[in-house]
Design a protein around this motif. Structure first.
Motif, mmCIF file in Angstrom:
data_model
loop_
_atom_site.group_PDB
_atom_site.id
_atom_site.type_symbol
_atom_site.label_atom_id
_atom_site.label_comp_id
_atom_site.label_asym_id
_atom_site.label_seq_id
_atom_site.Cartn_x
_atom_site.Cartn_y
_atom_site.Cartn_z
ATOM 1 N N SER A 1 2.583 7.811 1.349
ATOM 2 C CA SER A 1 3.684 8.407 2.105
ATOM 3 C C SER A 1 3.682 7.938 3.547
ATOM 4 C CB SER A 1 3.600 9.933 2.044
ATOM 5 O OG SER A 1 3.803 10.418 0.738
ATOM 6 N N ALA A 2 2.495 7.857 4.157
ATOM 7 C CA ALA A 2 2.412 7.385 5.540
ATOM 8 C C ALA A 2 2.875 5.945 5.641
ATOM 9 C CB ALA A 2 0.986 7.521 6.053
ATOM 10 N N ASP A 3 2.482 5.107 4.687
ATOM 11 C CA ASP A 3 2.921 3.708 4.697
ATOM 12 C C ASP A 3 4.437 3.611 4.513
ATOM 13 O OD1 ASP A 3 0.344 2.831 5.074
ATOM 14 O OD2 ASP A 3 0.009 2.250 2.974
ATOM 15 N N ARG A 4 4.981 4.454 3.619
ATOM 16 C CA ARG A 4 6.424 4.445 3.394
ATOM 17 C C ARG A 4 7.178 4.877 4.642
ATOM 18 N NH1 ARG A 4 6.908 8.489 0.118
ATOM 19 N NH2 ARG A 4 6.169 7.333 -1.711
ATOM 20 N N LEU B 1 4.555 14.799 5.821
ATOM 21 C CA LEU B 1 4.446 14.443 4.410
ATOM 22 C C LEU B 1 3.841 15.612 3.644
ATOM 23 C CD1 LEU B 1 1.176 13.841 3.957
ATOM 24 C CD2 LEU B 1 1.765 11.663 4.986
ATOM 25 N N GLY B 2 3.992 15.546 2.343
ATOM 26 C CA GLY B 2 3.428 16.587 1.494
ATOM 27 C C GLY B 2 4.455 17.462 0.801
ATOM 28 N N LYS C 1 -4.092 9.810 -2.235
ATOM 29 C CA LYS C 1 -3.128 8.793 -2.670
ATOM 30 C C LYS C 1 -1.761 9.038 -2.053
ATOM 31 C CE LYS C 1 -1.357 6.643 -6.927
ATOM 32 N NZ LYS C 1 0.098 6.826 -6.728
ATOM 33 N N VAL C 2 -1.291 10.280 -2.131
ATOM 34 C CA VAL C 2 0.032 10.608 -1.567
ATOM 35 C C VAL C 2 0.036 10.410 -0.052
ATOM 36 C CG1 VAL C 2 1.610 12.522 -1.074
ATOM 37 C CG2 VAL C 2 0.780 12.154 -3.395
ATOM 38 N N ILE C 3 -1.029 10.827 0.606
ATOM 39 C CA ILE C 3 -1.083 10.702 2.063
ATOM 40 C C ILE C 3 -0.987 9.241 2.478
ATOM 41 C CG2 ILE C 3 -2.616 10.955 4.066
ATOM 42 C CD1 ILE C 3 -3.554 13.616 2.786
ATOM 43 N N ARG C 4 -1.760 8.369 1.846
ATOM 44 C CA ARG C 4 -1.711 6.952 2.197
ATOM 45 C C ARG C 4 -0.358 6.337 1.872
ATOM 46 N NH1 ARG C 4 -3.427 3.454 5.579
ATOM 47 N NH2 ARG C 4 -5.549 4.286 5.352
#
Length: 327
Positions: free
Chosen positions: A116-119, A91-92, A111-114
């Motif tokens: 994106s990982a969930d997605r 991710l990123g 926010k993006v890390i959480r």
């Protein structure tokens, strides 16, 4: 299939196949039927390490990516595959807008890390990501925020191992120090471009005027030598077919005085063993003194079969010495 340990923490490390299968083109350039056949054959051969990213392959259809993860999710579900296969994703670097590319990536904020990982977990249909990489650097987010956000994912059981790809080594080391100080897991796996031929590292890249953060330079290899157990997952290990196809010459970054000598040594050993140049490269990497996992792509089962044979090829000490000495 030969197995290797990836990760250093006894609580999270895993045994995975020595060969990592890249799924970047699955679901776009490689159709679903062929992709499923390649994945089936890889697992049948003992393969347990598969690589993707949440931005693969945005460039194929002008999207934000996700096609590769979606295909893997369908394959995992249809085959009933569980956590015996480690799926690594990243991710990123996902474009903020369809077709946006690397010009405006999502970055590595908490926010993006959480999100994106969930997605990715939802798309893949898994409860836990086996290995999650920070795909590219994000100079706009405090490193402490990034490190703590990744650590939280491991703490809550939604991610196993953490890794970094395409980062300057000073940022990797700083992130690992911050993680240790905060008492959270840090980057345990590094993914960089590495192969038998050595690229130039003194030319600017599209993301840095000082060179290419994505290449396993001598600094990266030296770091691995000092950090016992830290593994290198080497992408583009076969240079997109350049070792074996006349219609795919090596990239301009590999054009320097040492290239011809290494190609000559490679061809000599390939002739002696009766193996393809690709197979010799894979054997050289897997048998390296540093822990290396070559990451290969395949657009057909036949291409995969050639790579699988490279895993089983054993080079003699003399052949390996000659390959190493060529420069």
């Amino acid at each position: 299939m030969k197995l290797r340990t990836i990760g250093t923490d006894p609580a999270t490390r895993r045994e995975v196949s020595a060969l990592c299968l890249g799924a970047m083109t699955f679901g776009t350039a490689v159709d679903e039927e062929t992709s499923f056949a390649i994945l089936d054959r890889f697992v049948a051969a003992g393969g347990t390490f598969i690589d993707t990213s949440n931005n693969y392959a945005w460039w194929a259809e002008g999207t934000q990516g996700g096609e590769s993860e979606a295909l893997l999710g369908r394959w995992l579900k249809s085959r009933g595959v569980g956590d015996e296969v480690v799926i690594a994703t990243k991710l990123g670097a996902r474009p903020r807008v369809p077709g946006g590319g690397f010009a405006d990536p999502e970055g590595l904020s908490a926010k993006v890390i959480r999100e994106s990982a969930d997605r990715s977990r939802e798309t893949l249909g898994v409860d836990k990501l086996g290995l999650l990489y920070a795909h590219i650097e994000d100079a706009n987010t405090p490193l402490q925020e990034t490190v703590e956000a990744f650590g939280e994912l491991v703490a809550d059981g939604t991610v196993g191992l953490l890794g970094a790809s395409n980062h300057w080594m000073w940022r990797v080391e700083r992130a690992r120090n911050l993680a240790a100080a905060a008492g959270v897991p840090g980057y345990d796996v590094l993914q960089y471009h590495h192969s038998y031929l050595r690229p130039r590292t003194d030319v600017p890249s599209r993301r840095a005027k000082d060179g290419n953060q994505g290449v396993a330079t001598g600094e990266v290899l030296s770091y691995l030598r000092e950090q016992e157990g830290t593994a290198l997952v080497a992408y583009s290990a076969l240079l997109g077919g350049a070792y074996v196809r006349d219609d795919r010459p090596v990239d301009a970054d590999f054009v320097h005085p040492g290239t011809d000598a290494r190609l000559a040594a490679l061809r000599e050993v390939a002739k002696e063993t009766g193996a393809s140049a690709n197979q010799v490269v894979l054997s050289w990497m897997i048998g390296h003194e540093l822990p290396m996992f070559p990451l290969i792509g395949a657009s057909s089962v036949a291409q995969l079969e050639d790579s699988l044979a490279g895993v089983e090829l054993e080079l003699s000490a003399d052949q390996r010495a000659r390959l190493d000495a060529a420069q």
